[in-house]
Design a protein around this motif. Sequence first.
Motif, short mmCIF file in Angstrom:
data_model
loop_
_atom_site.label_atom_id
_atom_site.label_comp_id
_atom_site.label_asym_id
_atom_site.label_seq_id
_atom_site.Cartn_x
_atom_site.Cartn_y
_atom_site.Cartn_z
N LEU A 238 0.64 -6.32 -60.21
CA LEU A 238 0.47 -5.17 -61.08
C LEU A 238 0.00 -3.95 -60.29
CD1 LEU A 238 -1.32 -6.79 -64.16
CD2 LEU A 238 1.04 -5.94 -64.06
N ALA A 239 -0.79 -4.20 -59.23
CA ALA A 239 -1.31 -3.10 -58.43
C ALA A 239 -0.20 -2.34 -57.72
CB ALA A 239 -2.31 -3.63 -57.40
N ARG A 240 0.96 -2.95 -57.61
CA ARG A 240 2.08 -2.30 -56.91
C ARG A 240 3.33 -2.23 -57.78
NH1 ARG A 240 -0.98 -5.25 -53.49
NH2 ARG A 240 -1.65 -4.22 -51.58
N SER A 241 3.14 -2.28 -59.08
CA SER A 241 4.29 -2.23 -59.98
C SER A 241 4.74 -0.81 -60.26
CB SER A 241 3.96 -2.93 -61.31
OG SER A 241 2.88 -2.26 -61.96
N ASP A 242 3.85 0.17 -60.11
CA ASP A 242 4.17 1.56 -60.37
C ASP A 242 4.49 2.26 -59.06
OD1 ASP A 242 4.07 4.35 -60.86
OD2 ASP A 242 2.80 4.04 -62.61
N PRO A 304 7.68 -7.54 -61.44
CA PRO A 304 7.70 -7.79 -59.99
C PRO A 304 6.86 -6.75 -59.25
CG PRO A 304 9.92 -7.75 -60.92
CD PRO A 304 9.01 -7.22 -61.96
N GLY A 305 6.26 -7.17 -58.16
CA GLY A 305 5.52 -6.24 -57.34
C GLY A 305 6.45 -5.34 -56.55
N ARG A 306 6.04 -4.11 -56.31
CA ARG A 306 6.85 -3.16 -55.56
C ARG A 306 6.43 -3.20 -54.10
NH1 ARG A 306 9.78 1.65 -56.67
NH2 ARG A 306 9.72 3.16 -54.97
N TYR A 307 7.39 -3.28 -53.21
CA TYR A 307 7.07 -3.32 -51.78
C TYR A 307 7.85 -2.21 -51.07
CZ TYR A 307 11.36 -6.11 -51.99
OH TYR A 307 12.63 -6.56 -52.26
N ASP A 308 7.13 -1.21 -50.61
CA ASP A 308 7.74 -0.09 -49.89
C ASP A 308 7.53 -0.31 -48.40
OD1 ASP A 308 8.61 1.46 -52.18
OD2 ASP A 308 6.48 1.80 -52.57
N PRO A 405 9.58 -11.82 -46.51
CA PRO A 405 8.35 -12.25 -47.18
C PRO A 405 7.91 -11.33 -48.31
CG PRO A 405 8.13 -12.48 -44.80
CD PRO A 405 9.41 -11.74 -45.05
N TYR A 406 8.13 -10.04 -48.16
CA TYR A 406 7.74 -9.11 -49.24
C TYR A 406 8.64 -9.29 -50.46
CZ TYR A 406 4.84 -6.77 -45.76
OH TYR A 406 3.88 -6.50 -44.81
N ALA A 407 9.94 -9.49 -50.23
CA ALA A 407 10.84 -9.73 -51.35
C ALA A 407 10.48 -11.03 -52.06
CB ALA A 407 12.28 -9.78 -50.85
N ALA A 408 10.10 -12.04 -51.29
CA ALA A 408 9.70 -13.31 -51.89
C ALA A 408 8.41 -13.15 -52.68
CB ALA A 408 9.54 -14.37 -50.79
N TRP A 409 7.44 -12.40 -52.12
CA TRP A 409 6.18 -12.16 -52.83
C TRP A 409 6.42 -11.48 -54.17
CZ3 TRP A 409 4.78 -7.06 -53.86
CH2 TRP A 409 3.57 -6.91 -54.55
N SER A 410 7.33 -10.53 -54.19
CA SER A 410 7.60 -9.79 -55.42
C SER A 410 8.05 -10.71 -56.54
CB SER A 410 8.68 -8.73 -55.16
OG SER A 410 9.01 -8.05 -56.34
N HIS A 411 8.65 -11.86 -56.19
CA HIS A 411 9.17 -12.78 -57.21
C HIS A 411 8.35 -14.05 -57.35
CE1 HIS A 411 12.60 -10.09 -56.47
NE2 HIS A 411 12.92 -10.36 -57.72
N GLY A 412 7.13 -14.05 -56.78
CA GLY A 412 6.24 -15.17 -57.11
C GLY A 412 5.66 -15.95 -55.96
N TRP A 413 6.24 -15.89 -54.77
CA TRP A 413 5.67 -16.63 -53.64
C TRP A 413 5.88 -15.84 -52.37
CZ3 TRP A 413 6.81 -18.26 -48.80
CH2 TRP A 413 5.90 -19.14 -48.21
N PRO A 414 4.84 -15.70 -51.56
CA PRO A 414 3.48 -16.21 -51.71
C PRO A 414 2.71 -15.47 -52.81
CG PRO A 414 3.59 -14.75 -49.82
CD PRO A 414 5.00 -14.89 -50.32
N ASP A 415 1.48 -15.89 -53.04
CA ASP A 415 0.73 -15.35 -54.17
C ASP A 415 0.30 -13.90 -53.95
OD1 ASP A 415 0.96 -17.68 -55.58
OD2 ASP A 415 -0.98 -18.48 -54.94
N PHE A 416 -0.01 -13.52 -52.72
CA PHE A 416 -0.63 -12.21 -52.49
C PHE A 416 0.16 -11.39 -51.47
CE2 PHE A 416 -4.04 -14.99 -53.92
CZ PHE A 416 -4.55 -14.25 -54.99
N TYR A 417 0.10 -10.09 -51.67
CA TYR A 417 0.79 -9.14 -50.79
C TYR A 417 0.32 -9.29 -49.35
CZ TYR A 417 2.65 -4.55 -49.36
OH TYR A 417 3.32 -3.54 -48.75
N ALA A 418 -0.98 -9.48 -49.15
CA ALA A 418 -1.51 -9.64 -47.80
C ALA A 418 -0.92 -10.86 -47.11
CB ALA A 418 -3.03 -9.73 -47.84
#
Length: 446
Positions: A238-242, A304-308, A405-418
């Motif tokens: 959610l922190a990176r959805s906008d 999904p989380g946004r990854y720039d 890894p960022y694309a995978a994180w956005s869809h559920g794995w791994p759990d955290f952006y870090a």
Amino acid sequence: MRHTWIGQPLTVLALVVLVVNDHVLKAAWPGFVTGKLSDVAGLVLFPALLDLVVRRAKVSIAVTGVGFTLVKTTATGAWLASEAWTAVWGPSRVLADPTDLLALPALWVAWWAYRHPVSVHKAVVFLVVPPAVLAVAATSAAPIDWPYEAHNVESDGDEIVVHTSGGYGYGGDRIAYRTRDGVTWHKWIVLEEPEPVTRACLTDVCYRITPGRLRVDEGRDGRWTTVWQIPDKVRDRLARSDPEIPYHGGEPVGAVSVAVTERLVVAANGTDGIALRDAQGTWHRLGLGPDGFAATLAAPLTTPGRYDVLDDVAVAALAAALLAVFTGTRHPLALIGGALMVAGLRFGLGMAESWGPLALVNGMLLWLPGGGLVAWGVTLAAPPARLAAVTVASGLLGGLVVLGPYAAWSHGWPDFYAQAGDLARVAFILIATAGAVAGFLTSRSR
């Protein structure tokens, strides 16, 4: 004499009008006239600027007209223009507005200026082009929509007061919403507000929040129980959805303050809005918009989380490719030139948001001599032709393993952006090392 269109007095006048209107008149007299004046001046100026590259006046005018129409009448066109200007100029928002098509007759003025050239020295062209490019870019750098944020909450008698900020342009006004029942909200403009508190009590029961997390605990008789929460891994997305949150600074999704009355408990959760417990004891997650709070404004928990990370992907791809070139040539010029190219790309992309076009220019000052040194080193070393294939493969894989890894994180794995960042770094090291070894073996087998 060629290049007289950009130096034609009408074109230069359009440049002056565009700059003065965008940076003086719009601020002094915002409204319909100043808004359309920039469109008129831009349509006179841009075809002449574009023709320096296209060298076909009719094509330049047609491309300008079609592009302007698509941007002003379609959501896709406005989005593409926003992304393009953001990449070059920093955070920008180009808005679709069909009424701007009233400015299209200005293209006839541009055509008239082309058909009536005025002899000017080339020095005039060199003086006009840089400010023209900057003026055209800056005119679309409109104020962005800052995320709406509930940044504080307090109790005032039997009312809850939620302090908010954000919105189009994000002016200095701070908006507060007051409620007695959690259903009806009244809007106020406030100048001062109290310091946020993380714990609020009412007789024998207390409520507390953990700053930065989406959780509320209830305390009775010295024992604390979690009564509302959203898992941390969901909050991380959610922190990176906008898309505007990165410009806002940090990750403003998480509890910052709590307040309680006889009927209500409210936690202010930054850009996630508020968590509200009503008089019946039911918790609600309410999002925040220009007209206040509503459950429908809350971002879905499955968003999904946004990854720039495209800047990082580009730098990783270039670094992996150049490392393979160096081990394949084993020439110091390739190493020095490669380092300059990577530094130039990193600097140009990293500073583009704050420095605009100037950062890209400064980045090229490192990129171009670096590329020359790499080419010189390759020429002197004369590696086998198949090193080119190794270089391309290493670069492509180096970029993909950073993005993956960022694309995978956005869809559920791994759990955290870090965690995605850690995986990307490890994967890049492995791929870059493999590419370097492949480059070395390719050259060795010559």
